[in-house]
Design a protein around this motif. Structure first.
Motif, PDB file in Angstrom:
ATOM      1  N   GLU A  55       0.826  -1.207   0.000  1.00 55.08           N
ATOM      2  CA  GLU A  55       0.000   0.000   0.000  1.00 55.08           C
ATOM      3  C   GLU A  55       0.861   1.258   0.000  1.00 55.08           C
ATOM      4  OE1 GLU A  55      -4.167  -1.403   2.188  1.00 55.08           O
ATOM      5  OE2 GLU A  55      -2.787  -0.010   3.196  1.00 55.08           O
ATOM      6  N   ALA A  56       1.932   1.259   0.783  1.00 51.00           N
ATOM      7  CA  ALA A  56       2.832   2.408   0.838  1.00 51.00           C
ATOM      8  C   ALA A  56       3.490   2.645  -0.516  1.00 51.00           C
ATOM      9  CB  ALA A  56       3.900   2.195   1.913  1.00 51.00           C
ATOM     10  N   ILE A  57       3.942   1.575  -1.159  1.00 56.44           N
ATOM     11  CA  ILE A  57       4.589   1.689  -2.463  1.00 56.44           C
ATOM     12  C   ILE A  57       3.608   2.180  -3.517  1.00 56.44           C
ATOM     13  CG2 ILE A  57       5.618   0.346  -4.341  1.00 56.44           C
ATOM     14  CD1 ILE A  57       6.991  -1.359  -2.220  1.00 56.44           C
ATOM     15  N   ALA A  58       2.389   1.627  -3.518  1.00 52.50           N
ATOM     16  CA  ALA A  58       1.385   2.019  -4.511  1.00 52.50           C
ATOM     17  C   ALA A  58       0.998   3.487  -4.352  1.00 52.50           C
ATOM     18  CB  ALA A  58       0.150   1.132  -4.377  1.00 52.50           C
ATOM     19  N   THR A  59       0.860   3.941  -3.095  1.00 52.93           N
ATOM     20  CA  THR A  59       0.504   5.333  -2.848  1.00 52.93           C
ATOM     21  C   THR A  59       1.640   6.262  -3.254  1.00 52.93           C
ATOM     22  OG1 THR A  59      -0.891   4.623  -1.000  1.00 52.93           O
ATOM     23  CG2 THR A  59      -0.295   6.955  -1.086  1.00 52.93           C
ATOM     24  N   SER A  60       2.868   5.864  -2.976  1.00 41.25           N
ATOM     25  CA  SER A  60       4.025   6.635  -3.419  1.00 41.25           C
ATOM     26  C   SER A  60       4.055   6.739  -4.939  1.00 41.25           C
ATOM     27  CB  SER A  60       5.313   5.981  -2.918  1.00 41.25           C
ATOM     28  OG  SER A  60       6.449   6.550  -3.543  1.00 41.25           O
ATOM     29  N   LEU A  61       3.750   5.644  -5.603  1.00 46.16           N
ATOM     30  CA  LEU A  61       3.788   5.630  -7.062  1.00 46.16           C
ATOM     31  C   LEU A  61       2.740   6.568  -7.648  1.00 46.16           C
ATOM     32  CD1 LEU A  61       5.427   4.239  -9.268  1.00 46.16           C
ATOM     33  CD2 LEU A  61       3.653   2.482  -9.386  1.00 46.16           C
ATOM     34  N   PHE A  62       1.578   6.668  -6.980  1.00 49.16           N
ATOM     35  CA  PHE A  62       0.553   7.606  -7.443  1.00 49.16           C
ATOM     36  C   PHE A  62       1.067   9.040  -7.357  1.00 49.16           C
ATOM     37  CE2 PHE A  62      -2.955  10.526  -6.617  1.00 49.16           C
ATOM     38  CZ  PHE A  62      -3.796  10.254  -7.682  1.00 49.16           C
ATOM     39  N   ALA A  63       1.725   9.383  -6.238  1.00 43.57           N
ATOM     40  CA  ALA A  63       2.284  10.730  -6.084  1.00 43.57           C
ATOM     41  C   ALA A  63       3.397  10.976  -7.095  1.00 43.57           C
ATOM     42  CB  ALA A  63       2.799  10.921  -4.661  1.00 43.57           C
ATOM     43  N   VAL A  64       4.194   9.944  -7.376  1.00 39.39           N
ATOM     44  CA  VAL A  64       5.236  10.055  -8.397  1.00 39.39           C
ATOM     45  C   VAL A  64       4.608  10.375  -9.756  1.00 39.39           C
ATOM     46  CG1 VAL A  64       6.913   8.720  -9.748  1.00 39.39           C
ATOM     47  CG2 VAL A  64       6.943   8.599  -7.254  1.00 39.39           C
ATOM     48  N   ASN A 209      -1.782  -1.125  -9.816  1.00 38.64           N
ATOM     49  CA  ASN A 209      -2.028  -1.085  -8.377  1.00 38.64           C
ATOM     50  C   ASN A 209      -3.469  -0.712  -8.058  1.00 38.64           C
ATOM     51  OD1 ASN A 209       0.460  -1.724  -6.872  1.00 38.64           O
ATOM     52  ND2 ASN A 209       1.333  -0.034  -8.015  1.00 38.64           N
ATOM     53  N   PHE A 210      -4.075   0.113  -8.896  1.00 39.98           N
ATOM     54  CA  PHE A 210      -5.498   0.444  -8.734  1.00 39.98           C
ATOM     55  C   PHE A 210      -6.353  -0.814  -8.908  1.00 39.98           C
ATOM     56  CE2 PHE A 210      -9.579   1.568 -10.710  1.00 39.98           C
ATOM     57  CZ  PHE A 210     -10.113   2.386  -9.718  1.00 39.98           C
ATOM     58  N   PHE A 211      -5.984  -1.637  -9.871  1.00 39.48           N
ATOM     59  CA  PHE A 211      -6.703  -2.887 -10.118  1.00 39.48           C
ATOM     60  C   PHE A 211      -6.631  -3.796  -8.891  1.00 39.48           C
ATOM     61  CE2 PHE A 211      -6.581  -7.357 -11.495  1.00 39.48           C
ATOM     62  CZ  PHE A 211      -7.819  -7.458 -12.120  1.00 39.48           C
ATOM     63  N   TYR A 212      -5.470  -3.814  -8.220  1.00 40.18           N
ATOM     64  CA  TYR A 212      -5.298  -4.658  -7.034  1.00 40.18           C
ATOM     65  C   TYR A 212      -5.787  -3.964  -5.758  1.00 40.18           C
ATOM     66  CZ  TYR A 212      -2.435  -7.850  -9.828  1.00 40.18           C
ATOM     67  OH  TYR A 212      -1.996  -8.738 -10.766  1.00 40.18           O
ATOM     68  N   GLY A 213      -6.264  -2.707  -5.854  1.00 38.63           N
ATOM     69  CA  GLY A 213      -6.816  -2.003  -4.700  1.00 38.63           C
ATOM     70  C   GLY A 213      -5.798  -1.613  -3.650  1.00 38.63           C
ATOM     71  N   ARG A 214      -4.578  -1.239  -4.056  1.00 38.77           N
ATOM     72  CA  ARG A 214      -3.509  -0.967  -3.095  1.00 38.77           C
ATOM     73  C   ARG A 214      -3.321   0.512  -2.778  1.00 38.77           C
ATOM     74  NH1 ARG A 214       0.695  -4.823  -6.298  1.00 38.77           N
ATOM     75  NH2 ARG A 214      -0.063  -6.838  -5.557  1.00 38.77           N
TER      76      ARG A 214
END
Length: 266
Positions: A55-64, A209-214
């Motif tokens: 979850e932390a990685i996926a959220t970071s990737l969204f901000a990236v 990551n959105f598909f996996y709900g992270r």
């Protein structure tokens, strides 16, 4: 409210720095997420924002992605994105990005992260030592007559997409030195072109990551909005920054990330 303001300001700082050297900012967000926002037994509130590393990685990737998307538009206006390389390199990152977001569910990452971190520290030393070289200080760029090894760039971009999605750090940490030292791009063009590639690869990783709900949306949106503003600031600062200064900042970021990965693997 305090947490939202903190994340917004963090996004501005990360966006400005990430855009300046073309790396996205994940190397700053991930350690902060892990230290202060990754839940532990008995914790609640801000300290329990993320329930897993994924979850932390996926959220970071969204901000990236938000940072790279905003910074790319700024660099396009400055006419510094070299599309002859940016488009094929970006396309090449897609398969790796989807693979990385899939594999991280089964991949412990400790041994890989340690090895990758050690390689980054070595590369950071090389980048710093070569920061006075002609490749690291060149300013003139003739986009019409510039030639580069497209096959090499595409091959490395596949790996960049994989690393970007797997570790949530953004592939610019590899893309920028690759384009400067292997493909002979001027630093200002390399950072701008890397930002375009990063916008594409991080979008692919976010979609997966959105598909996996992270993705945890509240912190993602707060940091993402700040990163949009920070990216515009970073692009303006970049116009006034010497090429060698960008290379030195890049080497410092590579070294810090490498040390973090090594220590985290112990």
């Amino acid at each position: 409210m305090f947490e939202a303001i903190f994340l917004f300001l963090l996004g501005i700082g990360v966006g400005a720095f990430g855009t300046l050297i073309g790396i996205g900012g994940g190397i700053i967000m991930i350690p902060i997420f892990m230290m202060f926002m990754l839940g532990k037994p008995g914790e609640t509130g801000f300290a329990n924002t993320f329930h897993s590393v994924q979850e932390a990685i996926a959220t970071s990737l969204f901000a990236v992605f938000m940072n790279a998307f905003s910074g790319t538009f700024a660099y396009i206006r400055q006419k510094r994105v070299f599309f002859k390389a940016a488009i094929p390199f970006a396309i090449a990152t897609f398969p790796g990005a989807f693979l990385g977001s899939y594999v991280d569910s089964y991949f412990t990452g400790r041994s890989f992260a340690g090895l990758f971190g050690a390689v980054l520290v070595i590369l950071a030393a090389f980048v710093y030592i070569k920061s006075k070289s002609q490749k690291a200080t060149q300013k003139v760029f003739d986009s019409e007559n510039f030639h580069f090894n497209c096959r090499l760039g595409i091959g490395l971009s596949l790996f960049v997409g994989f690393i970007s999605s797997l570790l949530g750090i953004g592939g610019g940490i590899i893309n920028v030195p690759m384009m400067i030292y292997l493909l002979s791009f001027p630093p200002h063009v390399a950072t701008a072109t890397s930002h375009f590639i990063l916008a594409c690869s991080s979008f692919a990783g976010c979609a997966s990551n959105f598909f996996y709900g992270r993705i945890v949306w509240q912190p993602a949106i707060c940091i993402g909005l700040g990163a949009i503003l920070g990216a515009q600031l970073g692009a303006r600062i970049s116009k006034k920054t010497k090429p060698r200064s960008i290379v030195i900042l890049l080497s410092a970021a590579m070294c810090l990330l490498g040390i973090k990965l090594v220590l985290g693997s112990l």
